[in-house]
Every structure is written in C-alpha cells, then in structure tokens.
Design a protein around this motif. Structure first.
Motif, mmCIF file in Angstrom:
data_model
loop_
_atom_site.group_PDB
_atom_site.id
_atom_site.type_symbol
_atom_site.label_atom_id
_atom_site.label_comp_id
_atom_site.label_asym_id
_atom_site.label_seq_id
_atom_site.Cartn_x
_atom_site.Cartn_y
_atom_site.Cartn_z
ATOM 1 N N MET A 1 31.143 18.097 35.057
ATOM 2 C CA MET A 1 32.118 18.711 34.623
ATOM 3 C C MET A 1 33.064 19.137 35.795
ATOM 4 O O MET A 1 32.585 19.666 36.844
ATOM 5 C CB MET A 1 31.793 20.068 33.827
ATOM 6 C CG MET A 1 32.875 20.672 33.266
ATOM 7 S SD MET A 1 32.328 22.235 32.576
ATOM 8 C CE MET A 1 31.507 21.579 31.212
ATOM 9 N N GLU A 528 38.063 28.791 31.286
ATOM 10 C CA GLU A 528 36.989 27.811 32.144
ATOM 11 C C GLU A 528 35.984 28.919 32.571
ATOM 12 O O GLU A 528 34.775 28.200 32.454
ATOM 13 C CB GLU A 528 37.786 27.375 33.355
ATOM 14 C CG GLU A 528 36.894 26.428 34.097
ATOM 15 C CD GLU A 528 37.821 25.745 35.297
ATOM 16 O OE1 GLU A 528 37.096 24.934 36.203
ATOM 17 O OE2 GLU A 528 39.029 26.091 35.413
ATOM 18 N N ASP A 531 33.554 29.447 29.791
ATOM 19 C CA ASP A 531 32.966 28.028 29.477
ATOM 20 C C ASP A 531 31.701 27.990 30.442
ATOM 21 O O ASP A 531 30.726 27.433 29.852
ATOM 22 C CB ASP A 531 33.972 27.103 29.514
ATOM 23 C CG ASP A 531 33.472 25.594 29.233
ATOM 24 O OD1 ASP A 531 32.331 25.559 28.610
ATOM 25 O OD2 ASP A 531 33.978 24.580 29.598
ATOM 26 N N PRO A 558 42.179 27.051 26.002
ATOM 27 C CA PRO A 558 41.973 26.108 27.404
ATOM 28 C C PRO A 558 42.433 24.872 26.917
ATOM 29 O O PRO A 558 43.400 24.545 25.903
ATOM 30 C CB PRO A 558 40.429 25.994 27.198
ATOM 31 C CG PRO A 558 40.106 26.173 25.755
ATOM 32 C CD PRO A 558 41.167 27.110 25.347
ATOM 33 N N GLU A 561 41.367 18.740 26.650
ATOM 34 C CA GLU A 561 40.179 18.334 27.046
ATOM 35 C C GLU A 561 39.295 19.354 27.123
ATOM 36 O O GLU A 561 37.970 18.984 26.612
ATOM 37 C CB GLU A 561 40.205 17.647 28.466
ATOM 38 C CG GLU A 561 41.281 16.708 28.596
ATOM 39 C CD GLU A 561 42.925 17.250 28.683
ATOM 40 O OE1 GLU A 561 43.036 18.261 28.803
ATOM 41 O OE2 GLU A 561 43.736 16.341 28.785
ATOM 42 N N ARG A 562 39.160 20.563 27.373
ATOM 43 C CA ARG A 562 38.276 21.426 27.417
ATOM 44 C C ARG A 562 37.728 21.939 26.061
ATOM 45 O O ARG A 562 36.438 22.100 25.776
ATOM 46 C CB ARG A 562 38.794 22.470 28.367
ATOM 47 C CG ARG A 562 37.476 23.686 28.703
ATOM 48 C CD ARG A 562 37.972 24.655 29.651
ATOM 49 N NE ARG A 562 38.086 24.113 31.033
ATOM 50 C CZ ARG A 562 36.964 23.500 31.909
ATOM 51 N NH1 ARG A 562 35.642 23.896 31.550
ATOM 52 N NH2 ARG A 562 37.469 23.000 32.895
ATOM 53 N N THR A 565 35.497 19.512 24.702
ATOM 54 C CA THR A 565 34.101 19.551 25.212
ATOM 55 C C THR A 565 33.516 20.527 24.742
ATOM 56 O O THR A 565 32.280 20.650 24.493
ATOM 57 C CB THR A 565 34.153 19.825 26.719
ATOM 58 O OG1 THR A 565 34.995 18.520 27.361
ATOM 59 C CG2 THR A 565 32.997 19.752 27.476
#
Length: 580
Positions: A1, A528, A531, A558, A561-562, A565
């Motif tokens: 990541m 982030e 996460d 976020p 893309e995050r 995920t």
C-alpha cells in the motif's frame, strides 16, 4: 500500500525586514451586504431595517470578520441613535480598519467631543493635520491623547516629524531622545533621526545616525540597510552601497528589496530618497510602531497604525504587503488578494505580492488562475527563483507532478540556487514529486541532497526513511531515520504514522498499533491514518476495532482509490465476521 507523504504546504512568507503580525481584519467573502455602495460584500441577505436589527447585524459581521459590513451597519445604527458613543467608537475603529479614512475622521471629530483623550481618534485627527501641513495642530491633537506604551512611542516619532516639517531639527532630536526608555527605542531613535537629517539635507549628521542605527541593530534590519544604502547611492558612493547590500544578503539571500537595490547600484542609477516628504516620514513612523507591537495582544492597534500609515502615504507598499500577510495568516484569502493587488510589479515587493496572490487564489480553488498569474511573472522574470519555485509548488498542489518537476529543476539550474542553504525544501519538493511519479530512485537522490543541506530536517528524514522501508531496502537505517524524525517533531501525527507504518510493513504489528494509535490522536481528521490503524488492528487480531477504523476512514472523505480499497477490506471482514 502506498504511503502518502505528509500534506504540508511549502509556501513561505517572503516578507523581509518585518515581523510576523497577528491578524485582526476581515475577509470580504461574508454573508452580509450593507446598503452603502462603498462597503462591498458578497452577501445575499437583505439589510436589516430596524435599529436593533442593524446593531445585531453589525455584531454578527464582526464575528464573521467582515469589518466593512460591520461599519456600514453601525453607520445605519448611528442614524437612529447618533448620541450612542459606544457605537460611534466601534464605527470609527471599523472605518479606520477598513481603510475608509475620511469616514473615520467624521466619527473621530464627534468622539473627541465626549471623550477628549480617545487615543486613536486623536491620532487620526493628528494624521489629518499632518497631511495638511498643520504641524502645530497635529501636536496639539496628540497632546490631548491618552498615553499608553505604544501610543507614546507613536506620538514621539510623529512629533519629531512635525518638528522636521517646521525645520526645527533641534526639537526633533530632543523629542526622539526619550525613545531610549523603550526596548529597542535607541534603534528607532537613531533610524528616524537619520531619516529626518537625510530629508533635511544634513548629510553628515544623517550618515552618523544611519551608522548608529545599523550598529545598534547588529548590522541587520532590511529597512535600515535599504535606507542607508539609498543614502550612499545618492551621495554617489555606489561601491560602499553595494558592499553594504552584499553583507546583508549573505544572511538574507532572498530579500527582494535589498536585492533590487543592489542591482540598481550596480547599474549606477541614483534612486529617489526613501523619505521624500514629511507625510512619508510620518507614515514610516507608524510602520515602525506597527512592527514594534506584540500583536498577540494588540492586533487591532497594528491594523490601525498600518492604515494610518497608508492614509499618509498610499505608496508605502510594504504596509499593503504586511496587511495582505495578516489576512493570509487567518485564511482570509479574498482580502489578502486585494492588498497584494495594490502593489505594482515595478516595485521591488511586486513579484513577492504576485507570488502571495497566486497562493491565495489557489487556496480559493482557483488553480488555473493561480498558475496563469505565476506563469506571467515567470515569463517576465525568468531568473526569479522564488517565482519558478512557486509555479512548481502550484503544480504539485494540484497533482500535476511532471510540470512540478520541470519547474523545480529550472529553479535549481539558476545560478547559485543549488548552493543556497535555504533551498533544502526545493530538493525535498522535487523529491516528493518524483515519488508521486513512481521515480523512487530520483526521489532518493533529492532527499539525500536535502539532507546534505539540513541533516536534521524531519520531513526529509521521514520521506527518505519511508521510501526505503516500502522497498525493503536498508531497513535498519530507515527505521533509524524515522525514529530520528519522530524525535525531532514530537506531535507530528504524519511522521508518527510513517514510523508506525514502517513497523507494520516489517511485521511488528503490536508496535505498529502503538505508534498508529498515537498518530490518529495527533491527526484525527486524516482518513489515511485511520486506514493504517485499521490494518494494524486487523493483523493484531483486533477485528472489531479494525472495522471501526475503516468505517471511520470512509466518513473522512478519502480518495476514490482508497475508498475502493477500504470497501474491499470491509467486505472481506464481513465474510469472516458475519453481521459486523
């Protein structure tokens, strides 16, 4: 990541020779629109028509930092209640702070009838007398003003200039002798006496006082160096002026005023005197006091003195630059832009104002306009290092990393740029841009160069150490760098997150949890970091807490893309822990 580097703005305040001022002033983008056309706002609300309603609207406008709107509402209130001196004083202060000097004078004249010692009202009236060459009247106004520490300083400086206006230099010097009671008052006394003697044609006395001020101030101070160098150039001694500028620029390499003066001296063009009138001398007095203030406690007075300086000399562009900086510090971007726009590009401070204006535009989300503003400056001044770096910063801020790298590189290719110890941040910024482009080896070269310049810079230690960890390269060295960065920047959640995430990558999950929990406490609004903590909880077998952190990360907005995920992780979690 992929680990995202700390989101840190590398923009700097390049104001040289003045202190960092706290802010008491308004943004113009507020919700109130006053009826008076001279107070323009962005409101969609109708003006309240009742007396009490106008008073409440004025109070709310003050809360919202819209001084122009507040002043207009107070004006309306005074029509209904003209004898209300509390409202009158507030209206006066707001008119003055908003730059409406003539309107402030109307209130000041009325205020001193019932409050004869009102300090700022008397100073405003004295300022107006100075503008009209009524020097004795100005002193009479100041004599009736209540004295406080800072007002007494302003009064003495202004009184000296009124005596200069009457060619009474002996009284001017006697007046300034009293400044020694103030901290650094001896510097101000010597400096203003130098300016007064210079203005009055007493070159020998002026030079001695310039030298006194320079020595008393440790041979520093942009304004002193600028004024004395200006004097030397007009005395047809450019070589001495250049030597003075060079001495100063060894310490302040990016000072625009002194750099411009040096270029002028090299070309042999004699400048105009820094002080060309009593008005401009008195404006300089207000500027000196504004720089002297502890603005954590006296912010409104700072703004008032700067406004009074501009009432005397609207070409005192450093006052506009400082006012712009005050608004910028409080994130009042529209107001900051207005002040920066008042400074012409031909002025030594002009390029600096353009750079700051572009930064404010970008904060408002007007990225294209900001970049166009800087590009125009770069086109006109291709050798302007700060302009080129600012353009690169602007591109990096919006994620355009290729042009960011190109412009950082062009900046570093300018003569002497790579040798300036202050430019570690340019290598760091280019390194971060390379990192975002996936060019890790190039990023590492820039991080190492930045560390050569500043070995203990935590941002660089953090970025270099993390780039090694994610590549499983020099892991023990990387951890040492990250631990050093954390020690040097206690309280920086992003750097603590890097250290925690490094331990996560190495499988030290319990230790990772400890660091990442601390990082989240220090920077709780970053998706982030939540996460990362969720991932560490999961690997440590703390599944319920992992789910909580992932859900919380999603609430913080976020990147897409995050989001994808995190949703995948939550979906896997639901299969392992049903109904969670």
């Amino acid at each position: 990541m992929k680990h995202q580097a700390p989101r840190l703005s590398l923009r700097r305040c390049w104001i040289a020779g003045v202190g960092v001022f706290a802010l008491y002033a308004c943004a113009t983008d507020t919700q109130y629109r006053p009826s008076s056309t001279r107070h323009s706002g962005d409101s969609k609300l109708e003006v309240v028509e009742t007396h009490y309603g106008n008073y409440l609207a004025a109070r709310q406008a003050i809360v919202d930092k819209d001084q122009g709107a507040a002043a207009a509402f107070y004006d309306r209130t005074l029509r209904e209640d003209p004898d209300n001196q509390i409202i009158r004083e507030r209206a006066f202060l707001l008119e003055l702070a908003s730059g409406h000097f003539e309107d402030a004078l109307v209130h000041a004249e009325i205020l001193v009838r019932s409050r004869p010692t009102n300090r700022l009202a008397r100073m405003a009236l004295a300022t107006n007398d100075i503008r009209q060459k009524g020097y004795a009247q100005a002193r009479a106004q100041m004599d009736q003003s209540a004295m406080g520490l800072y007002n007494a300083l302003a009064v003495d400086l202004l009184r000296a200039w009124t005596y200069a206006g009457e060619r009474d230099l002996e009284s001017a010097e006697r007046t300034l002798t009293g400044l020694r009671a103030f901290g650094s008052g001896d510097v101000l006394a010597a400096f203003h006496l130098a300016l007064i003697y210079d203005y009055s044609g007493e070159a020998e006395k002026a030079e001695q006082k310039y030298l006194d001020a320079l020595e008393l101030n440790g041979r520093t101070g942009t304004r002193i160096v600028e004024a004395y160098g200006n004097f030397l150039e007009r005395q047809k001694r450019p070589t001495e002026a250049i030597a003075l500028y060079d001495e100063y620029l060894q310490l302040q390499t990016s000072n625009p005023e002194v750099s411009a003066a040096r270029e002028r001296a090299l070309k042999g063009r004699a400048p105009r005197a820094l002080i060309g009138s009593i008005n401009s001398g008195a404006a300089e007095a207000y500027l000196s006091v504004a720089g002297f203030l502890d603005t954590d406690r006296t912010a409104s007075l700072t703004i008032s003195y700067l406004r009074l300086s501009l009432a005397l000399d609207d070409d005192l562009h450093i006052a506009n630059l400082i006012l712009g900086e005050l608004h910028r510090q409080r994130q009042h971007w529209e107001s900051a832009i207005e002040f920066y726009a008042k400074i012409p590009l031909s002025d030594p401070l002009g390029p600096q104002a353009v750079i700051q204006k572009a930064a404010a535009l970008q904060q408002l989300g007007r990225d294209e306009e900001a970049i166009q503003t800087i590009e125009k400056l770069v086109k006109r001044q291709p050798q302007n290092f700060l302009a080129r770096v600012s353009l690169a910063d602007s591109y990096r801020t919006i994620g355009e990393f290729v042009p960011a790298v190109e412009n950082y590189t062009k900046a570093l290719e300018l003569p002497g740029a790579d040798k300036d110890a202050a430019n570690w941040f340019v290598y760091y910024s280019r390194g971060m841009s390379y990192y975002e482009l996936g060019q890790i080896e190039h990023a590492e070269v820039d991080f190492l160069r930045a560390l050569e310049i500043t070995p203990d810079q935590p941002l660089v230690l953090n970025s270099l150490g993390y780039s090694w960890v994610v590549r499983n390269y020099r892991v023990s060295d990387a951890l040492a760098l990250l631990e050093k960065a954390a020690d040097l920047s206690a309280g920086n959640g992003y750097i603590i997150d890097s250290l925690g995430w490094a331990h996560y990558q190495l499988g030290n999950y319990e230790l990772a949890v400890e660091y990442l929990e601390l990082a989240v406490e220090l920077a709780p609004e970053d998706a982030e970091l939540h996460d990362h903590l969720g991932d560490a909880y999961w690997q440590a077998g703390r599944y319920l807490e992992a789910g909580f952190e992932w859900h919380h990360a999603l609430k913080l907005g976020p990147s897409p893309e995050r989001v994808a995920t995190i949703e995948e992780k939550l979906e896997r979690r639901s299969k392992i822990i049903p109904n969670s």
